[in-house]
Design a protein around this motif. Structure first.
Motif, short mmCIF file in Angstrom:
data_model
loop_
_atom_site.label_atom_id
_atom_site.label_comp_id
_atom_site.label_asym_id
_atom_site.label_seq_id
_atom_site.Cartn_x
_atom_site.Cartn_y
_atom_site.Cartn_z
N VAL A 2 0.75 -1.40 -0.31
CA VAL A 2 -0.09 0.18 0.12
C VAL A 2 0.80 1.08 0.11
O VAL A 2 0.79 2.29 -0.87
CB VAL A 2 -1.17 0.00 0.83
CG1 VAL A 2 -2.12 1.29 1.69
CG2 VAL A 2 -2.16 -0.86 1.40
N ALA A 3 2.28 1.32 0.78
CA ALA A 3 2.73 2.66 0.98
C ALA A 3 3.48 2.78 -0.91
O ALA A 3 3.46 3.72 -1.27
CB ALA A 3 3.84 2.31 1.72
N VAL A 4 3.45 1.78 -0.82
CA VAL A 4 4.27 1.77 -2.42
C VAL A 4 3.16 2.63 -3.31
O VAL A 4 3.46 3.14 -4.01
CB VAL A 4 4.83 0.32 -3.00
CG1 VAL A 4 5.65 -0.09 -4.29
CG2 VAL A 4 6.24 -0.31 -2.47
N ARG A 5 2.44 1.95 -3.59
CA ARG A 5 1.34 2.23 -4.93
C ARG A 5 0.93 3.92 -4.13
O ARG A 5 1.15 4.41 -4.73
CB ARG A 5 -0.43 1.61 -3.93
CG ARG A 5 0.13 0.05 -4.91
CD ARG A 5 0.94 -0.11 -6.44
NE ARG A 5 0.73 -1.22 -6.95
CZ ARG A 5 0.82 -1.45 -7.96
NH1 ARG A 5 1.55 -0.78 -8.68
NH2 ARG A 5 1.20 -2.74 -8.10
N ALA A 17 -2.53 4.32 -11.65
CA ALA A 17 -1.98 4.74 -10.09
C ALA A 17 -3.02 4.69 -8.76
O ALA A 17 -2.76 4.16 -7.94
CB ALA A 17 -1.05 5.99 -10.43
N TYR A 18 -4.32 4.98 -9.44
CA TYR A 18 -5.36 5.16 -8.59
C TYR A 18 -5.82 4.01 -8.24
O TYR A 18 -5.85 3.59 -6.59
CB TYR A 18 -6.23 5.89 -8.71
CG TYR A 18 -7.26 6.65 -8.06
CD1 TYR A 18 -7.69 7.08 -6.66
CD2 TYR A 18 -8.75 6.04 -8.09
CE1 TYR A 18 -8.82 7.54 -5.37
CE2 TYR A 18 -9.39 5.80 -7.59
CZ TYR A 18 -9.65 6.65 -6.03
OH TYR A 18 -10.90 7.00 -4.99
N GLN A 19 -6.25 3.43 -8.78
CA GLN A 19 -6.86 1.78 -9.31
C GLN A 19 -5.39 1.36 -8.36
O GLN A 19 -6.21 0.43 -7.58
CB GLN A 19 -7.64 1.84 -10.47
CG GLN A 19 -8.59 2.51 -11.26
CD GLN A 19 -8.60 2.39 -12.85
OE1 GLN A 19 -7.24 2.12 -13.44
NE2 GLN A 19 -9.51 2.58 -13.06
N HIS A 20 -4.51 1.43 -8.37
CA HIS A 20 -4.05 0.48 -7.83
C HIS A 20 -3.48 0.63 -6.96
O HIS A 20 -3.72 -0.69 -5.77
CB HIS A 20 -2.38 0.33 -8.96
CG HIS A 20 -1.85 0.04 -10.54
ND1 HIS A 20 -2.37 -1.17 -10.61
CD2 HIS A 20 -1.42 -0.07 -10.83
CE1 HIS A 20 -1.94 -1.76 -12.18
NE2 HIS A 20 -1.61 0.04 -12.23
N ALA A 24 -4.03 -2.19 -4.16
CA ALA A 24 -3.94 -2.88 -2.63
C ALA A 24 -4.71 -2.39 -1.39
O ALA A 24 -4.30 -3.16 -0.19
CB ALA A 24 -2.52 -2.52 -2.64
N ALA A 25 -4.83 -1.31 -1.06
CA ALA A 25 -5.54 -1.59 -0.14
C ALA A 25 -6.95 -1.78 0.41
O ALA A 25 -6.64 -2.20 1.61
CB ALA A 25 -6.10 0.65 -0.15
N ARG A 26 -7.71 -2.19 -0.45
CA ARG A 26 -8.60 -3.40 -0.22
C ARG A 26 -7.76 -4.38 0.00
O ARG A 26 -8.45 -5.08 0.76
CB ARG A 26 -9.37 -3.19 -1.73
CG ARG A 26 -10.17 -2.05 -2.01
CD ARG A 26 -11.19 -2.62 -3.14
NE ARG A 26 -12.30 -1.04 -3.06
CZ ARG A 26 -13.00 -0.30 -4.46
NH1 ARG A 26 -12.75 -1.73 -5.18
NH2 ARG A 26 -14.17 -0.18 -4.19
N TRP A 31 -8.59 0.35 2.07
CA TRP A 31 -9.82 1.29 1.73
C TRP A 31 -10.49 2.07 2.15
O TRP A 31 -10.40 3.44 1.68
CB TRP A 31 -9.73 0.62 0.58
CG TRP A 31 -10.28 1.66 -0.62
CD1 TRP A 31 -11.61 2.29 -1.02
CD2 TRP A 31 -9.64 2.14 -1.06
NE1 TRP A 31 -11.77 2.75 -2.07
CE2 TRP A 31 -9.79 3.08 -2.42
CE3 TRP A 31 -8.25 2.73 -1.67
CZ2 TRP A 31 -9.66 4.08 -2.77
CZ3 TRP A 31 -7.96 3.86 -1.93
CH2 TRP A 31 -8.59 4.91 -2.64
N GLU A 32 -11.15 1.77 2.80
CA GLU A 32 -12.39 2.74 3.60
C GLU A 32 -12.03 3.49 4.37
O GLU A 32 -12.72 4.31 4.83
CB GLU A 32 -13.52 1.69 3.54
CG GLU A 32 -14.12 1.15 2.75
CD GLU A 32 -15.13 1.85 1.80
OE1 GLU A 32 -14.97 2.54 1.73
OE2 GLU A 32 -15.02 1.14 0.61
N GLY A 33 -11.00 3.65 5.75
CA GLY A 33 -10.40 4.48 6.50
C GLY A 33 -9.60 5.80 5.48
O GLY A 33 -10.63 6.58 4.41
#
Length: 67
Positions: A2-5, A17-20, A24-26, A31-33
């Motif tokens: 997540v940090a890399v993305r 980049a947003y979608q990646h 990763a966050a999902r 992601w929801e936070g």
């Protein structure tokens, strides 16, 4: 991952980049936070900067010459 993305989104602003980052966050269940809110802030700032840049590039409308 997540940090890399997240860093990639900040350095290479793009939908991909947003979608990646979102994927990763999902996967990491974050992601929801704050991840989503921060990603949207980055995109909004980029969009605002782009709009300002486009506005600056516009040349003034020519005035009618009366002579």
């Amino acid at each position: 991952m997540v940090a890399v993305r997240r860093n990639l989104l900040r350095t290479r602003l793009s939908l991909a980049a947003y979608q990646h980052l979102r994927t990763a966050a999902r996967t990491a269940a974050t992601w929801e936070g704050i991840q989503r809110a921060d990603a949207l802030k980055v995109l909004k700032a980029a969009a605002d900067g782009y709009a300002d840049q486009r506005q600056d590039r516009r040349s003034p409308l020519p005035t009618a010459h009366r002579g």
